[in-house]
Scaffold this motif. Structure first.
Motif, PDB file in Angstrom:
ATOM      1  N   ALA A  47       0.831  -1.204   0.000  1.00  0.00           N
ATOM      2  CA  ALA A  47       0.000   0.000   0.000  1.00  0.00           C
ATOM      3  C   ALA A  47       0.865   1.252   0.000  1.00  0.00           C
ATOM      4  CB  ALA A  47      -0.922   0.004   1.211  1.00  0.00           C
ATOM      5  N   ARG A  48       0.244   2.361  -0.346  1.00  0.00           N
ATOM      6  CA  ARG A  48       0.907   3.657  -0.261  1.00  0.00           C
ATOM      7  C   ARG A  48       1.471   3.832   1.151  1.00  0.00           C
ATOM      8  NH1 ARG A  48      -2.676   8.908  -1.503  1.00  0.00           N
ATOM      9  NH2 ARG A  48      -2.985   7.669  -3.384  1.00  0.00           N
ATOM     10  N   GLY A  49       2.680   4.410   1.211  1.00  0.00           N
ATOM     11  CA  GLY A  49       3.311   4.615   2.503  1.00  0.00           C
ATOM     12  C   GLY A  49       4.281   3.535   2.897  1.00  0.00           C
ATOM     13  N   ALA A  50       4.507   2.545   2.014  1.00  0.00           N
ATOM     14  CA  ALA A  50       5.551   1.560   2.286  1.00  0.00           C
ATOM     15  C   ALA A  50       6.903   2.267   2.340  1.00  0.00           C
ATOM     16  CB  ALA A  50       5.554   0.476   1.210  1.00  0.00           C
ATOM     17  N   LEU A  51       7.831   1.698   3.086  1.00  0.00           N
ATOM     18  CA  LEU A  51       9.180   2.249   3.165  1.00  0.00           C
ATOM     19  C   LEU A  51      10.033   1.694   2.034  1.00  0.00           C
ATOM     20  CD1 LEU A  51       9.711   1.897   7.005  1.00  0.00           C
ATOM     21  CD2 LEU A  51       9.649   4.063   5.748  1.00  0.00           C
ATOM     22  N   PHE A  52      10.892   2.552   1.471  1.00  0.00           N
ATOM     23  CA  PHE A  52      11.815   2.099   0.442  1.00  0.00           C
ATOM     24  C   PHE A  52      13.214   2.601   0.773  1.00  0.00           C
ATOM     25  CE2 PHE A  52      14.127   2.564  -3.606  1.00  0.00           C
ATOM     26  CZ  PHE A  52      14.060   1.236  -4.037  1.00  0.00           C
ATOM     27  N   PHE A  53      14.190   1.688   0.652  1.00  0.00           N
ATOM     28  CA  PHE A  53      15.588   2.009   0.903  1.00  0.00           C
ATOM     29  C   PHE A  53      16.381   1.688  -0.362  1.00  0.00           C
ATOM     30  CE2 PHE A  53      13.562   0.739   4.831  1.00  0.00           C
ATOM     31  CZ  PHE A  53      13.920   1.751   5.714  1.00  0.00           C
ATOM     32  N   PRO A  54      16.866   2.682  -1.088  1.00  0.00           N
ATOM     33  CA  PRO A  54      17.631   2.412  -2.307  1.00  0.00           C
ATOM     34  C   PRO A  54      18.910   1.641  -1.998  1.00  0.00           C
ATOM     35  CG  PRO A  54      16.975   4.715  -2.167  1.00  0.00           C
ATOM     36  CD  PRO A  54      16.694   4.119  -0.848  1.00  0.00           C
ATOM     37  N   SER A  55      19.326   0.830  -2.963  1.00  0.00           N
ATOM     38  CA  SER A  55      20.524   0.019  -2.779  1.00  0.00           C
ATOM     39  C   SER A  55      21.743   0.904  -2.516  1.00  0.00           C
ATOM     40  CB  SER A  55      20.784  -0.835  -4.018  1.00  0.00           C
ATOM     41  OG  SER A  55      19.823  -1.851  -4.122  1.00  0.00           O
ATOM     42  N   LYS A  56      22.556   0.433  -1.602  1.00  0.00           N
ATOM     43  CA  LYS A  56      23.785   1.114  -1.224  1.00  0.00           C
ATOM     44  C   LYS A  56      24.672   0.065  -0.582  1.00  0.00           C
ATOM     45  CE  LYS A  56      25.490   4.997   1.541  1.00  0.00           C
ATOM     46  NZ  LYS A  56      25.111   6.077   2.497  1.00  0.00           N
ATOM     47  N   GLY A  57      25.960   0.253  -0.623  1.00  0.00           N
ATOM     48  CA  GLY A  57      26.887  -0.731  -0.102  1.00  0.00           C
ATOM     49  C   GLY A  57      26.549  -1.204   1.298  1.00  0.00           C
ATOM     50  N   GLY A  58      26.454  -2.516   1.474  1.00  0.00           N
ATOM     51  CA  GLY A  58      26.190  -3.102   2.795  1.00  0.00           C
ATOM     52  C   GLY A  58      24.732  -3.216   3.160  1.00  0.00           C
ATOM     53  N   LEU A  59      23.824  -2.720   2.301  1.00  0.00           N
ATOM     54  CA  LEU A  59      22.413  -2.722   2.664  1.00  0.00           C
ATOM     55  C   LEU A  59      21.868  -4.142   2.792  1.00  0.00           C
ATOM     56  CD1 LEU A  59      19.856  -1.126   3.264  1.00  0.00           C
ATOM     57  CD2 LEU A  59      19.382  -1.063   0.807  1.00  0.00           C
ATOM     58  N   THR A  60      22.306  -5.053   1.927  1.00  0.00           N
ATOM     59  CA  THR A  60      21.793  -6.424   1.984  1.00  0.00           C
ATOM     60  C   THR A  60      22.118  -7.079   3.316  1.00  0.00           C
ATOM     61  OG1 THR A  60      21.928  -6.697  -0.411  1.00  0.00           O
ATOM     62  CG2 THR A  60      21.916  -8.709   0.919  1.00  0.00           C
ATOM     63  N   SER A  61      23.343  -6.945   3.771  1.00  0.00           N
ATOM     64  CA  SER A  61      23.701  -7.550   5.062  1.00  0.00           C
ATOM     65  C   SER A  61      22.987  -6.858   6.215  1.00  0.00           C
ATOM     66  CB  SER A  61      25.222  -7.502   5.270  1.00  0.00           C
ATOM     67  OG  SER A  61      25.701  -6.158   5.220  1.00  0.00           O
ATOM     68  N   GLU A  62      22.794  -5.544   6.112  1.00  0.00           N
ATOM     69  CA  GLU A  62      22.048  -4.828   7.151  1.00  0.00           C
ATOM     70  C   GLU A  62      20.609  -5.331   7.226  1.00  0.00           C
ATOM     71  OE1 GLU A  62      22.918  -2.747   9.401  1.00  0.00           O
ATOM     72  OE2 GLU A  62      24.938  -2.174   8.802  1.00  0.00           O
ATOM     73  N   MET A  63      19.992  -5.505   6.062  1.00  0.00           N
ATOM     74  CA  MET A  63      18.621  -5.989   6.028  1.00  0.00           C
ATOM     75  C   MET A  63      18.512  -7.406   6.584  1.00  0.00           C
ATOM     76  SD  MET A  63      16.020  -4.241   5.180  1.00  0.00           S
ATOM     77  CE  MET A  63      15.582  -2.630   4.472  1.00  0.00           C
ATOM     78  N   ALA A  64      19.485  -8.235   6.300  1.00  0.00           N
ATOM     79  CA  ALA A  64      19.472  -9.601   6.827  1.00  0.00           C
ATOM     80  C   ALA A  64      19.520  -9.579   8.353  1.00  0.00           C
ATOM     81  CB  ALA A  64      20.645 -10.394   6.263  1.00  0.00           C
ATOM     82  N   ARG A  65      20.361  -8.709   8.919  1.00  0.00           N
ATOM     83  CA  ARG A  65      20.440  -8.610  10.377  1.00  0.00           C
ATOM     84  C   ARG A  65      19.129  -8.088  10.971  1.00  0.00           C
ATOM     85  NH1 ARG A  65      25.990  -7.377   9.479  1.00  0.00           N
ATOM     86  NH2 ARG A  65      25.528  -5.183   9.097  1.00  0.00           N
ATOM     87  N   LEU A  66      18.571  -7.087  10.316  1.00  0.00           N
ATOM     88  CA  LEU A  66      17.326  -6.514  10.824  1.00  0.00           C
ATOM     89  C   LEU A  66      16.191  -7.534  10.766  1.00  0.00           C
ATOM     90  CD1 LEU A  66      17.530  -2.968   9.201  1.00  0.00           C
ATOM     91  CD2 LEU A  66      17.695  -3.496  11.637  1.00  0.00           C
ATOM     92  N   ALA A  67      16.138  -8.301   9.679  1.00  0.00           N
ATOM     93  CA  ALA A  67      15.088  -9.314   9.559  1.00  0.00           C
ATOM     94  C   ALA A  67      15.212 -10.346  10.671  1.00  0.00           C
ATOM     95  CB  ALA A  67      15.157  -9.981   8.193  1.00  0.00           C
ATOM     96  N   ALA A  68      16.444 -10.743  10.986  1.00  0.00           N
ATOM     97  CA  ALA A  68      16.658 -11.738  12.034  1.00  0.00           C
ATOM     98  C   ALA A  68      16.356 -11.163  13.422  1.00  0.00           C
ATOM     99  CB  ALA A  68      18.098 -12.249  11.976  1.00  0.00           C
ATOM    100  N   ASP A  69      16.774  -9.912  13.667  1.00  0.00           N
ATOM    101  CA  ASP A  69      16.609  -9.308  14.993  1.00  0.00           C
ATOM    102  C   ASP A  69      15.172  -8.887  15.270  1.00  0.00           C
ATOM    103  OD1 ASP A  69      19.301  -9.620  15.344  1.00  0.00           O
ATOM    104  OD2 ASP A  69      19.804  -7.506  15.014  1.00  0.00           O
ATOM    105  N   LEU A  70      14.500  -8.362  14.246  1.00  0.00           N
ATOM    106  CA  LEU A  70      13.222  -7.696  14.455  1.00  0.00           C
ATOM    107  C   LEU A  70      12.024  -8.471  13.927  1.00  0.00           C
ATOM    108  CD1 LEU A  70      14.296  -4.082  13.374  1.00  0.00           C
ATOM    109  CD2 LEU A  70      14.195  -5.015  15.700  1.00  0.00           C
ATOM    110  N   GLY A  71      12.249  -9.488  13.119  1.00  0.00           N
ATOM    111  CA  GLY A  71      11.132 -10.224  12.547  1.00  0.00           C
ATOM    112  C   GLY A  71      10.461  -9.509  11.390  1.00  0.00           C
TER     113      GLY A  71
END
Length: 865
Positions: free
Chosen positions: A566-590
């Motif tokens: 839906a409108r209002g979703a968050l978007f983070f453009p690709s940048k160095g290290g973002l994939t590993s950051e997202m993996a950690r966040l997914a594991a830590d925060l669900g």
């Protein structure tokens, strides 16, 4: 020297005698102008532990500010030596499903009544923390037959303070102001670091460290038969309240438990009367409706919850009162005079801390005597209550509450199930698809069966409350103020779809411990999306922007793989290290990251420089906004939103826009915001409020581009001081009525602590990520009429908006506005008539507050890069 005297002289130095409180403190318990701080109390209990085999002191954890949270277990040494075995028996009594045939009778014959006495949860109610030392000393030293009977038949769990931080906050303030005009006043800061008086409003939500420690003690380790919550009250009426309680009675409280409470209260009242203690009242003020207090949540766990309330002194300073100073209450004592529940009014005179200690000691001793002499009854009744709960769950609706898969907010779903589980409720998951009430549910659906010992706790949290329409006088009189809130339904507050099952059903279920959702982070394409439907998404936003990653709200619907966002979703453009950051966040925060193409445009999000106004507390805690600020602070920290605390002096100094993008005002009344405490209430540094100069500076902050967020009563400040095309609907008499009585000349609308429905504009940035209609928590809050350029973000429907609790005069708020976005000069004002973070409970509306904070300096129509 005789032989026996010589032996005594040689041996006595090696035998540590239990010290009296006075010998350790240097003053007597309850002595005028003297308070033992937490270090002294812990030291005293440590010395008792070293000197007596009747007591074992243990540290259960640390308080919010890192002080030791201690428990004293007091009983016969033989009982203390077999604590683990007693705990096993207690677990079986609390859950009859664990009992083998004949085992209940065996345990009842030899088991012990477990009594928990919790002191001083409200830190200004100081007497019980002091009393605890004298009670412990008497039990470890006395040799009379009653004491030996208590020690043999009872295990006492004595918690000297449920709020160790608060003891020192109050003691330090009392000593600082002793001998000044402010002697005996409440401190200017909350006496629990986050919640103040509301630390006794957290017993089902379990947000605070101290509540979680005690909940584990209650429902995971000791399973007491009786909990005694020792309190103090105002000093302009009765001297001491004991049960039975006033109406209404919550229908989920078992009748047998209600009778047991009446038995204990009558026993206490009897023993107080034998001791010729006047001013004892029953069946007044305090009711058994509300769920969430230290004595009321145990009702739903088949545990007798006892409350006493003693009239307060001025902390440790005595007061003198004449009979004409004393008055009745609108609930149970309309006039201060003799009646059946108040047979011996106190006639006035000096009232001291020592008087409070004496009343509390008599009540505690009375309870322990009854727990000892009726030991077998308490144990058998605990089994009976649990058995009846299970039987009701198998023979009458509701039979279960189903929590379907595919929730809008799966993390809130987990949080709700976790809260229930920590409160001792069994949670199941379906191993196969099943059907209930004609509805098909998928494998993996969560189910809360009602056939369990703590049925009342689960049912009372999951169902919708229907508070009775109670009036002062006759049926046409003004509403009778309830003791606390009237509705609290957890699925509505959490935003979790939950279905009540009316007919019996079959399903293959496995009992589980709730687990945080787990999602992998896919390899990024142009960037990552988060649906922005969970509160944990804001944690990810805060962490990523702190590390320099760009962030956006999408301004239109987007597709990410098979998921439509839906409108209002968050978007983070690709940048160095973002994939590993997202993996950690997914594991830590669900959270669940999605990969996809860049949306064309959106709102560029920057970390706002947020200032949270912190008022100084006053006797009018609710009106001062101090507790609301504390809850707000806890929510901001829990979801990792950076903020700075603003006090009156900084507002008066002005130039706010150089330091802040967004300023948040909690639920503070306008007159107290402007004028603050008076010189008669506080020393000069805590008086005066923001003043007229501060009000002008806040207006200037908005006109120069800042965002001012007002919640609850603080919205009146914005309406009065800023050029808004918004008016407050004149409805809520109770919001301005701070006394215990309700004048007959009252406004015809009343909704005290209820859950109402609003229609939300999900296309507005403040509404991003939330469904409509949306439940909100409403506690005597402002309602608005909106015109001109102001935008109504959330409005009440054209029908009765009540979802849970009590409302009177609902037609007056139909089609009115609950949440407003108003442009003022170069800035904006956001008005939350309700409090979206009320007591850190309504998770469904936290995101509205988070969105409002980021909306303050969001850049619309930004190109995403």
């Amino acid at each position: 020297m005789t032989l026996w005297l010589l032996i005594a002289t040689l041996v006595s130095p090696a035998i540590a005698q239990p010290p009296s409180p006075e010998s350790v403190l240097g003053f007597g318990v309850g002595e005028d102008f003297k308070i033992a701080g937490w270090t002294q109390i812990v030291d005293y209990f440590t010395r008792l532990n070293e000197a007596s085999d009747r007591i074992q002191v243990e540290t259960l954890g640390e308080s919010t500010n890192g002080r030791p949270f201690i428990l004293a277990v007091i009983s016969d040494p033989r009982n203390l030596a077999r604590q683990e075995a007693i705990q096993v028996d207690q677990r079986k009594l609390a859950d009859p499903r664990r009992l083998s045939e004949g085992e209940a009778e065996t345990i009842a014959a030899q088991g012990k009544t477990v009594v928990l006495i919790g002191c001083n949860i409200h830190a200004t109610e100081i007497a019980s923390s002091q009393m605890s030392m004298e009670l412990a000393h008497s039990l470890v030293t006395a040799e009379d037959s009653l004491t030996h009977s208590i020690l043999e038949n009872v295990v006492l769990l004595l918690v000297p303070s449920l709020n160790p931080d608060g003891i020192d906050i109050v003691r330090d303030w009392y000593q600082e102001t002793l001998g000044t005009p402010w002697e005996g006043s409440d401190p200017p800061h909350l006496y629990h670091p986050y919640t103040g008086h509301d630390n006794n409003r957290d017993w089902f939500m379990l947000t605070q460290v101290e509540t979680r420690i005690m909940t584990r003690l209650l429902y995971k380790k000791w399973f007491p038969q009786i909990v005694y919550d020792v309190h103090q009250m105002k000093n302009n009426g009765a001297r001491f309240f004991v049960p039975p309680f006033f109406d209404p009675l919550n229908p989920n409280v078992p009748p047998l438990l209600q009778r047991q409470i009446m038995l204990v209260g009558s026993h206490m009242a009897h023993d107080l009367q034998v001791a010729d203690k006047p001013g004892v009242i029953t069946s007044a003020v305090y009711d058994m409706w509300w769920h969430g207090g230290f004595r009321s949540t145990p009702y739903r766990h088949n545990t007798v919850g006892i409350l006493t309330e003693a009239a307060s002194a001025r902390i440790a300073s005595p007061i003198f009162q004449t009979l004409s100073d004393l008055e009745g209450s609108h609930r149970g004592l309309r006039k201060y005079w003799v009646q059946s529940n108040f047979p011996q009014p106190w006639q006035g005179g000096w009232w001291r801390l020592r008087d409070i200690v004496d009343y509390e000691l008599i009540a505690a001793r009375s309870l322990l005597k009854l727990a000892s002499t009726h030991r077998r009854d308490w144990l058998e009744n605990q089994v009976l209550l649990g058995t009846r709960a299970i039987e009701r769950g198998t023979s009458e609706p509701p039979f279960a509450f189903v929590v379907p898969a595919g929730q809008n907010d799966p993390i809130a779903t987990y949080e709700m199930l976790r809260i229930l589980h920590e409160g001792g409720v069994d949670i199941h998951r379906a191993d196969r698809d099943f059907e209930a009430d004609g509805v098909k549910y998928d494998r993996g659906t969560h189910v809360v069966l009602m056939a369990q010992p703590y049925r009342a706790h689960a049912k009372d949290l999951l169902e919708r409350q229907r508070y009775p329409d109670r009036r002062v006088g006759d049926e046409n009189g003004p509403p009778e103020r309830p003791y606390d809130v009237t509705g609290w339904t957890l699925p509505l507050q959490m935003g979790v779809r939950t279905v009540e099952v009316i007919d019996a059903f079959d399903a293959e279920l496995t009992r589980i411990d709730p687990a945080l959702p787990s999602h992998p982070a896919p390899q990024a394409d142009a960037g990552y999306f988060l649906a922005n439907t969970t509160n944990h998404d804001i944690v990810a936003l805060n962490r990523l922007t702190s590390k320099g990653y760009n962030a956006y709200w999408t301004s239109e619907e987007r597709r990410a793989g098979s998921r439509r966002l839906a409108r209002g979703a968050l978007f983070f453009p690709s940048k160095g290290g973002l994939t590993s950051e997202m993996a950690r966040l997914a594991a830590d925060l669900g959270i669940q990251p999605f990969t996809g193409k860049k949306p064309p445009r959106g709102y560029r999000l920057r970390k706002p420089r947020l200032g949270l106004y912190q008022p100084y507390a006053s006797k009018l805690d609710r009106a001062s906004g101090a507790e609301d600020e504390g809850w707000t602070r806890w929510v901001l920290e829990r979801y990792e939103i950076d903020y700075s605390t603003i006090h009156d002096a900084e507002v008066r100094a002005g130039d706010l826009e150089s330091r802040y993008d967004v300023i948040l005002l909690p639920n503070v009344r306008t007159d107290l915001l402007i004028s603050g405490n008076t010189a008669a209430e506080m020393p000069p540094r805590y008086t005066g409020g923001i003043g007229e100069a501060g009000a002008d500076h806040l207006a200037a902050f908005v006109n120069r581009g800042g965002t001012l967020i007002c919640m609850g009563n603080s919205t009146t400040f914005a309406l009065d001081r800023l050029d808004l095309t918004v008016d407050e609907v004149e409805t809520t008499f109770a919001r301005l009525n701070l006394s215990d009585t309700i004048d007959e000349d009252y406004e015809p609308f009343y909704a005290p602590g209820s859950i109402l429905q609003v229609n939300l504009d999900p296309s507005h940035p403040i509404g991003f990520g939330r469904p409509t209609p949306l439940p909100i928590y409403f506690a005597q809050n402002p309602v608005f009429d909106v015109s001109g350029s102001a935008i109504p973000v959330a409005t009440y429907p054209d029908f009765n908006p009540l979802m849970s609790g009590w409302i009177h005069g609902d037609e007056l708020i139909r089609r009115k506005t609950a949440l407003v976005d108003a442009q003022v000069g170069e800035g904006r004002v956001i008005l939350f008539g309700f409090r979206p973070q009320h007591r850190a409970q309504p998770h469904a509306t936290f995101k509205l507050l988070f969105n409002a904070i980021y909306y303050g300096n969001a850049q619309p129509n930004a190109r995403i890069n």
